[in-house]
Design an enzyme around this catalytic site. Structure first.
Site, PDB file in Angstrom:
ATOM      1  N   ASP A 210       0.797  -1.334  -0.107  1.00 38.38           N
ATOM      2  CA  ASP A 210      -0.079  -0.195   0.029  1.00 38.38           C
ATOM      3  C   ASP A 210       1.022   1.201   0.041  1.00 38.38           C
ATOM      4  O   ASP A 210       2.161   1.150   0.045  1.00 38.38           O
ATOM      5  CB  ASP A 210      -0.826  -0.095   1.421  1.00 38.38           C
ATOM      6  CG  ASP A 210      -0.119   0.062   2.469  1.00 38.38           C
ATOM      7  OD1 ASP A 210       0.181   1.068   3.016  1.00 38.38           O
ATOM      8  OD2 ASP A 210       0.243  -1.022   2.903  1.00 38.38           O
ATOM      9  N   ASP A 212       0.638   3.664   2.351  1.00 40.54           N
ATOM     10  CA  ASP A 212       0.578   4.218   3.640  1.00 40.54           C
ATOM     11  C   ASP A 212      -0.656   5.251   3.593  1.00 40.54           C
ATOM     12  O   ASP A 212      -1.271   5.083   2.940  1.00 40.54           O
ATOM     13  CB  ASP A 212       1.863   4.772   4.132  1.00 40.54           C
ATOM     14  CG  ASP A 212       2.005   5.085   5.642  1.00 40.54           C
ATOM     15  OD1 ASP A 212       1.870   3.959   6.175  1.00 40.54           O
ATOM     16  OD2 ASP A 212       2.253   6.006   6.156  1.00 40.54           O
TER      17      ASP A 212
END
Length: 294
Positions: A210, A212
């Site tokens: 991802d 973040d």
């Protein structure tokens, strides 16, 4: 020349490896307690491999609770010479997208609730972690990942947070904009430091799940989203592992970076002042220098 034995520490999503011959789960007792799980020992195309799921099968250990010292001791006790850490991470860089692998070359350690050394009262030692990963082993991982069809980034700074919660937006922006970090995770420290103390070559393969929370399109990291990417990353990690035997010789030459001699000048406590109880606990990780072996 010593025989090579490769240790693989599997992170979130990677709880087993495929294709090992004559493989079995093995229980290893250590003076630092029980490792995260049994260790899966076998061979892959002639290369001895020991696999350890960092969080245990079923993911029972949180990042703060992983028995890092027991894990590294168990690998060393089984004769492992090189360790590849595979772990999930968030990205601070647009170009390091979910599904990419980052071959980490630096760390910033922000953990605070973990035992970080095998040494202490009764036997003090200070190893250098200026260059905390083995460059040659990292290059091998990069090539294996490329052969596995993964988009790989050579080099990056891994911010190790305590967790288990993800970052606040302020933290994410700090680590990205002011500290220049590349990825963020929760598990490579104190693991890398302990591997250096145990004189093991250590490489970190960070698998991006991802962006973040700094990214405007990913401002709220959800576990369900991460798990979806984790599955694909774990499959890619298994392909990477299968490519390693062709790139690593069965015999292991001395490490050009000196990872395998990190304790040579690190022990500070005079031999006559060392405590017998801690010396006994150090039999695996520091036996070479404590016994005078070369």
């Amino acid at each position: 020349m010593a025989s090579r034995k490769l240790g693989v520490i599997g992170g979130s999503g990677l709880y087993a490896v495929d294709g090992l011959q004559d493989a079995a789960w093995q229980t290893v007792d250590t003076p630092w307690g029980a490792p995260s799980d049994q260790l899966y020992c076998g061979t892959l195309d002639g290369l001895d491999i020991v696999f350890l799921p960092r969080h245990g099968r079923g993911h029972i250990h949180s990042p703060s609770d992983v028995p890092y010292r027991a894990n590294i001791d168990a690998l060393k006790r089984l004769g492992v010479t090189d360790v590849i850490s595979v772990s999930a991470c968030g990205s601070f860089r647009e170009e390091m997208a979910p599904g990419d692998f980052v071959i980490v070359d630096q760390f910033i350690d922000r953990t605070f609730a973990r035992a970080k050394s095998f040494f202490g009262t009764g036997c003090v030692a200070h190893v250098s972690v200026a260059h905390p990963v083995c460059e040659s082993l990292g290059k091998t991982c990069a090539e294996a990942a490329r052969q596995a069809g993964v988009n790989v980034h050579d080099g990056g700074t891994y911010l190790v947070m305590e967790g288990p919660q993800f970052s606040t937006l302020a933290e994410s922006n700090l680590y990205r904009d002011q500290w220049g970090c590349s990825v963020i995770g929760m598990t490579n420290m104190p693991e890398a430091k302990l591997a250096r103390e145990a004189e093991l070559c250590y490489a970190s393969v960070a698998m991006v799940t991802d962006y973040d929370c700094w990214h405007p399109g990913h401002d709220a990291v959800e576990v369900t989203d991460i798990i979806r990417v984790l599955t694909g990353n774990a499959d890619a990690a298994r392909r990477m592992i299968k490519a390693l035997p062709a790139l690593l010789s069965a015999e292991r030459p001395p490490c050009p970076q000196g990872c395998d001699t990190a304790l040579e000048h690190a022990l500070i406590t005079a031999p006559e002042a060392r405590y017998a109880e801690i010396i006994k606990k150090l039999d695996a990780v520091a036996g070479r220098v404590l016994s005078g072996r070369t």
